[in-house]
Design a protein around this motif. Structure first.
Motif, PDB file in Angstrom:
ATOM      1  N   PHE A   1      22.154 -47.261 -19.167  1.00 39.24           N
ATOM      2  CA  PHE A   1      23.097 -47.297 -20.497  1.00 39.24           C
ATOM      3  C   PHE A   1      24.330 -46.683 -19.813  1.00 39.24           C
ATOM      4  O   PHE A   1      24.234 -45.647 -18.781  1.00 39.24           O
ATOM      5  CB  PHE A   1      22.217 -46.583 -21.331  1.00 39.24           C
ATOM      6  N   ASP A   2      25.427 -46.895 -20.563  1.00 39.25           N
ATOM      7  CA  ASP A   2      26.713 -46.272 -20.323  1.00 39.25           C
ATOM      8  C   ASP A   2      27.175 -45.681 -21.644  1.00 39.25           C
ATOM      9  O   ASP A   2      27.546 -46.548 -22.578  1.00 39.25           O
ATOM     10  CB  ASP A   2      27.500 -47.082 -19.657  1.00 39.25           C
ATOM     11  N   LEU A   3      26.979 -44.658 -21.773  1.00 39.54           N
ATOM     12  CA  LEU A   3      27.422 -43.832 -23.142  1.00 39.54           C
ATOM     13  C   LEU A   3      28.857 -43.340 -22.932  1.00 39.54           C
ATOM     14  O   LEU A   3      28.935 -42.371 -22.251  1.00 39.54           O
ATOM     15  CB  LEU A   3      26.575 -43.011 -23.624  1.00 39.54           C
ATOM     16  N   SER A   4      29.690 -43.488 -24.054  1.00 36.20           N
ATOM     17  CA  SER A   4      30.939 -42.918 -23.987  1.00 36.20           C
ATOM     18  C   SER A   4      31.408 -42.136 -25.277  1.00 36.20           C
ATOM     19  O   SER A   4      31.171 -42.930 -26.460  1.00 36.20           O
ATOM     20  CB  SER A   4      32.174 -44.063 -24.027  1.00 36.20           C
ATOM     21  N   ILE A   5      31.530 -40.831 -25.391  1.00 38.07           N
ATOM     22  CA  ILE A   5      31.485 -40.174 -26.463  1.00 38.07           C
ATOM     23  C   ILE A   5      32.734 -39.637 -26.797  1.00 38.07           C
ATOM     24  O   ILE A   5      33.205 -38.751 -25.841  1.00 38.07           O
ATOM     25  CB  ILE A   5      30.348 -38.853 -26.424  1.00 38.07           C
ATOM     26  N   ARG A   6      33.542 -39.852 -27.627  1.00 37.54           N
ATOM     27  CA  ARG A   6      34.734 -39.359 -27.790  1.00 37.54           C
ATOM     28  C   ARG A   6      35.106 -38.714 -29.041  1.00 37.54           C
ATOM     29  O   ARG A   6      34.630 -39.032 -30.197  1.00 37.54           O
ATOM     30  CB  ARG A   6      35.866 -40.926 -28.018  1.00 37.54           C
ATOM     31  N   CYS A   7      35.707 -37.475 -28.943  1.00 34.03           N
ATOM     32  CA  CYS A   7      35.693 -36.630 -29.862  1.00 34.03           C
ATOM     33  C   CYS A   7      37.219 -36.953 -30.788  1.00 34.03           C
ATOM     34  O   CYS A   7      38.420 -36.738 -29.962  1.00 34.03           O
ATOM     35  CB  CYS A   7      35.894 -35.091 -29.230  1.00 34.03           C
ATOM     36  N   GLY A   8      37.288 -37.083 -32.091  1.00 33.66           N
ATOM     37  CA  GLY A   8      38.336 -37.353 -32.660  1.00 33.66           C
ATOM     38  C   GLY A   8      38.568 -36.011 -33.530  1.00 33.66           C
ATOM     39  O   GLY A   8      37.814 -35.282 -33.722  1.00 33.66           O
ATOM     40  N   ASN A   9      39.757 -36.010 -34.417  1.00 26.44           N
ATOM     41  CA  ASN A   9      39.978 -34.829 -35.288  1.00 26.44           C
ATOM     42  C   ASN A   9      38.971 -34.928 -36.535  1.00 26.44           C
ATOM     43  O   ASN A   9      38.520 -33.639 -36.918  1.00 26.44           O
ATOM     44  CB  ASN A   9      41.258 -35.019 -35.833  1.00 26.44           C
TER      45      ASN A   9
END
Length: 341
Positions: free
Chosen positions: A292-300
């Motif tokens: 698996f390739d997990l991309s976790i992006r933090c927004g406001n």
């Protein structure tokens, strides 16, 4: 919710092929292609190899190229070329060419109008088996690892900044190809510092041990992306990806794939108390025996999480200030390929 790769991270999932004009093969290699099989579905007939991905701005020391795939039983040879252009006869900075039909050997070479001196080493691939292949660019050359083990080194014969594309072809089932580092974005576009998206700043951690822990210098920031690639082993029950805060060890985001229950639970633990669980998903990417390739992006306002380039879930911030998140911790039944942020 469209997936936009983080700056410095250029992934391709189950890639189909586009051959550049006059694409170079091997010094003696076959031009026969192999259809690509999706890693989480029955074998499909897709466009044949080669697969080409551009390297905007060229390669630089510290960048790396990650290739994951499977060697079919009928394989004779395949190759990965670091080419200096798409035109016929373009120079090749590194020609990586496993050969099964001529003594099971790995051939490395370069092309500058003609082929240079071949470099040979033992073949680290096995027919019928999956593999992870990493090319790390150093000031001296390319350091190559296969399945976590050092494979070979190849000294620069052509400056790496001249490399314009990575071209994969031959008897191979190619499941993903990721370019990590530098100023590339998905689609080969350039990233500019004033675009408002911070670069991925930490060195890529390949094959880290589990339990894994890493600090975010200065805390988590808006638009920061954490990439976790790993493998769910057979017999796995559960693992956890936690974003924690300071000395309190409160968990701002808890991602808990429960493999044996076929669930992915999300939650927060604030002031020592767990909140309400979130469980709904459009699909579950965490399957035994699969990567698996997990991309976790933090927004406001929320985390946006993608798996293998597809939207997985949003998670609204529950802590007063996400900037207090300073640690990433991963433990449980998972094998990590790399972590990058």
């Amino acid at each position: 919710m469209a997936y936009v790769p983080a700056p410095g991270y250029q992934p391709a999932y189950n890639p189909v092929s586009v051959r550049p004009a006059g694409s170079q093969g091997s010094s003696t290699s076959t031009q026969r292609g192999e259809h690509v099989a999706a890693p989480d579905s029955p074998r499909e007939t897709l466009k044949p190899l080669p697969y080409v991905t551009p390297i905007a701005g060229g390669l630089q020391p510290g960048m790396s190229v990650y290739v994951q795939g499977m060697v079919p039983h009928h394989t004779q040879r395949f190759r990965v070329n670091f080419a200096c252009g798409s035109q016929k006869g373009a120079d090749i900075a590194l020609h990586f060419n496993p050969r099964f039909e001529s003594g099971d050997k790995l051939v490395l070479n370069s092309f500058q109008g003609s082929w240079g001196r071949e470099q040979h080493t033992a073949l680290p691939f096995r027919k019928g088996q999956h593999f992870e292949l990493v090319f790390l660019v150093t000031p001296q050359g390319y350091q190559v690892t296969v399945n976590r083990a050092p494979c070979c080194d190849f000294q620069h014969r052509i400056p790496p900044e001249r490399v314009q594309l990575v071209d994969v072809d031959g008897d191979l089932e190619l499941q993903s190809l990721n370019v990590i580092g530098g100023r590339t974005m998905g689609g080969g576009g350039m990233y500019y510092p004033d675009a408002g998206m911070p670069m991925m700043s930490s060195p890529t951690s390949y094959h880290p041990q589990v339990p894994y822990e890493a600090k975010f210098p200065g805390g988590l920031t808006a638009k920061m992306t954490v990439v976790v690639r790993g493998f769910v082993p057979q017999g796995a029950k559960s693992f956890r990806i936690n974003f924690t805060m300071g000395r309190s060890k409160d968990i701002a985001l808890h991602i808990n794939p429960r493999v044996n229950e076929r669930l992915v639970v999300r939650n927060s633990r604030l002031n020592g108390q767990w909140g309400s669980e979130e469980r709904e998903l459009p699909h579950n990417p965490f399957q035994p025996g699969q990567y698996f390739d997990l991309s976790i992006r933090c927004g406001n306002q929320r985390f946006k999480v993608f798996a293998n380039g597809q939207p997985l879930f949003n998670y609204a911030h529950r802590c007063p200030s996400f900037q207090q998140i300073d640690t990433l911790a991963i433990d449980g039944d998972v094998v990590l390929s790399y972590v990058q942020f």
